[in-house]
Design a protein around this motif. Structure first.
Motif, PDB file in Angstrom:
ATOM      1  N   SER A 246       0.845  -1.190   0.000  1.00  0.00           N
ATOM      2  CA  SER A 246       0.000   0.000   0.000  1.00  0.00           C
ATOM      3  C   SER A 246       0.883   1.243   0.000  1.00  0.00           C
ATOM      4  O   SER A 246       2.099   1.171   0.208  1.00  0.00           O
ATOM      5  CB  SER A 246      -0.918  -0.009   1.227  1.00  0.00           C
ATOM      6  OG  SER A 246      -0.141   0.041   2.411  1.00  0.00           O
ATOM      7  N   ASP A 247       0.225   2.400  -0.249  1.00  0.00           N
ATOM      8  CA  ASP A 247       1.003   3.650  -0.257  1.00  0.00           C
ATOM      9  C   ASP A 247       1.605   3.950   1.121  1.00  0.00           C
ATOM     10  O   ASP A 247       2.672   4.556   1.228  1.00  0.00           O
ATOM     11  CB  ASP A 247       0.099   4.808  -0.716  1.00  0.00           C
ATOM     12  CG  ASP A 247      -0.315   4.656  -2.175  1.00  0.00           C
ATOM     13  OD1 ASP A 247       0.394   3.902  -2.887  1.00  0.00           O
ATOM     14  OD2 ASP A 247      -1.311   5.275  -2.573  1.00  0.00           O
ATOM     15  N   ALA A 248       0.916   3.537   2.173  1.00  0.00           N
ATOM     16  CA  ALA A 248       1.443   3.788   3.527  1.00  0.00           C
ATOM     17  C   ALA A 248       2.692   2.954   3.810  1.00  0.00           C
ATOM     18  O   ALA A 248       3.591   3.370   4.548  1.00  0.00           O
ATOM     19  CB  ALA A 248       0.358   3.507   4.568  1.00  0.00           C
ATOM     20  N   GLU A 249       2.730   1.760   3.242  1.00  0.00           N
ATOM     21  CA  GLU A 249       3.888   0.894   3.459  1.00  0.00           C
ATOM     22  C   GLU A 249       5.074   1.264   2.596  1.00  0.00           C
ATOM     23  O   GLU A 249       6.186   0.779   2.813  1.00  0.00           O
ATOM     24  CB  GLU A 249       3.500  -0.575   3.172  1.00  0.00           C
ATOM     25  CG  GLU A 249       2.466  -1.125   4.127  1.00  0.00           C
ATOM     26  CD  GLU A 249       2.042  -2.522   3.735  1.00  0.00           C
ATOM     27  OE1 GLU A 249       1.409  -3.206   4.551  1.00  0.00           O
ATOM     28  OE2 GLU A 249       2.366  -2.930   2.584  1.00  0.00           O
ATOM     29  N   LEU A 250       4.871   2.108   1.634  1.00  0.00           N
ATOM     30  CA  LEU A 250       5.932   2.472   0.695  1.00  0.00           C
ATOM     31  C   LEU A 250       6.820   3.560   1.312  1.00  0.00           C
ATOM     32  O   LEU A 250       6.645   4.747   1.067  1.00  0.00           O
ATOM     33  CB  LEU A 250       5.312   2.958  -0.625  1.00  0.00           C
ATOM     34  CG  LEU A 250       6.243   2.995  -1.836  1.00  0.00           C
ATOM     35  CD1 LEU A 250       6.668   1.581  -2.200  1.00  0.00           C
ATOM     36  CD2 LEU A 250       5.517   3.639  -3.037  1.00  0.00           C
TER      37      LEU A 250
END
Length: 288
Positions: A246-250
Motif C-alpha cells: 500500500s502507499d502507507a507501506e511504501l
C-alpha cells in the motif's frame, strides 16, 4: 663427616701450619738480619712473607671470578717459591745461624748474591702491593646467587595443587542434567577429582579450538565480491518487491531493507515508485 670430626681436623691443620711457620720463621728471621733489618723488622719479616701466603690462599678460596682467582694463585705460588728459596739459602749458609755472615752477603758468587738480596728486600714491598690488591678484591666480591631449581619448583607445584582443590569449578549443566532424580537410570557418581580434570580438559579444548576473530581491516583480496546493480536494476527489483504494498507501506526504510541497498537509494526508489503510482504509469512486469 660430623661436626666433631671437622673441628678436630681443622685444629690439627692449624697446629701443623703453626709449627711449619715456626720453622720457616727461624730462616726468614736470619735472612732479614743479613740484609740489614733490625731486631723488630727481622721479627716481623716472616709474617710479611708467610702471612701473605695465607692471605692469598684464603682469597683463592673466596673469589669466584676466574681472573681474580688466577691472580691470587700466582701470588700464592710466587711467595711460596720465594720462601722456599730463602729457607734453602739459610740451610746452605751456616754463618747465617750465628749472625757471623757479612752484612748483605747471602752467597759467595756475586750474581747469585745480588739476586738473593734483591729477592729478600723486594718481598716486603710486593707484600704491600699484592696484599692490598687481594684484600680489595675480597671486600668487593659479591658471591653469585645459586638457586636450587628443585627447591624453587616444589613450592610452586604444591601451591598450584592447593589452589586447584580450593577453586573447584561449578558442575557443568550437562552433568547436572544426568544426575537429576527425573532420569530413569541415574548416572553413576562422579568423583570430584575426575570432574575437575574433565572440566579442565574441556576448558583447554574450548580455548584451543575457539575460532580466532579477525582483527583490523580485511584486505580487498579476501572480501567476497558483491555485484554492483545499476539504478534501473534497483528500480525494477523495487517494483517487483513492492507491487502489492500500500502507499502507507511504501517508505524509504522498508524499500532499503527489502532491496538491501543504501538509505539514499531507498529514498530515490521511494520517490520514483510514488511518482509512477501517482501518474498511473506501471510497467507491465510490475503489474504482472
Amino acid at each position: 663427616m660430623n661436626r666433631t670430626a671437622k673441628v678436630l681436623l681443622v685444629t690439627a691443620l692449624v697446629g701443623v701450619v703453626g709449627m711449619a711457620f715456626r720453622v720457616s720463621w727461624n730462616a726468614l728471621h736470619d735472612v732479614a738480619k743479613a740484609v740489614g733489618a733490625d731486631d723488630d723488622a727481622a721479627t716481623l719479616y716472616p709474617f710479611v712473607v708467610d702471612g701473605l701466603m695465607a692471605l692469598a690462599l684464603i682469597a683463592t678460596l673466596v673469589l669466584t671470578d676466574k681472573d681474580d682467582k688466577k691472580r691470587a694463585l700466582r701470588v700464592l705460588a710466587t711467595y711460596t717459591l720465594a720462601s722456599l728459596v730463602l729457607n734453602y739459602v739459610h740451610g746452605l749458609v751456616p754463618d747465617l745461624h750465628g749472625e757471623a755472615v757479612q752484612w748483605g752477603r747471602l752467597a759467595d758468587w756475586d750474581p747469585a748474591n745480588w739476586l738473593l738480596v734483591l729477592l729478600a728486600t723486594s718481598l716486603p714491598v710486593g707484600s704491600i702491593y699484592f696484599g692490598s690488591d687481594l684484600v680489595a678484591k675480597v671486600l668487593h666480591h659479591r658471591p653469585a646467587l645459586v638457586t636450587d631449581q628443585d627447591e624453587t619448583e616444589q613450592p610452586t607445584v604444591n601451591r598450584l595443587g592447593s589452589d586447584l582443590h580450593e577453586s573447584t569449578p561449578e558442575t557443568p549443566a550437562g552433568v547436572a542434567e544426568l544426575t537429576t532424580p527425573e532420569s530413569a537410570d541415574p548416572a553413576p557418581a562422579i568423583e570430584p577429582v575426575e570432574l575437575v580434570k574433565s572440566a579442565q580438559v574441556k576448558a583447554v579444548a574450548a580455548v584451543e579450538h575457539a575460532p580466532r576473530r579477525a582483527t583490523g581491516r580485511v584486505p580487498e583480496s579476501a572480501r567476497t565480491p558483491r555485484p554492483t546493480r545499476t539504478p534501473d536494476q534497483l528500480l525494477t527489483e523495487a517494483r517487483s518487491v513492492t507491487a502489492d504494498w500500500s502507499d502507507a507501506e511504501l517508505t524509504a526504510e522498508a524499500i532499503r531493507k527489502a532491496v538491501r541497498t543504501s538509505s539514499a537509494n531507498g529514498r530515490t526508489l521511494r520517490d520514483a515508485l510514488k511518482a509512477e503510482r501517482a501518474a498511473g504509469d506501471v510497467p507491465d512486469e510490475a503489474a504482472a
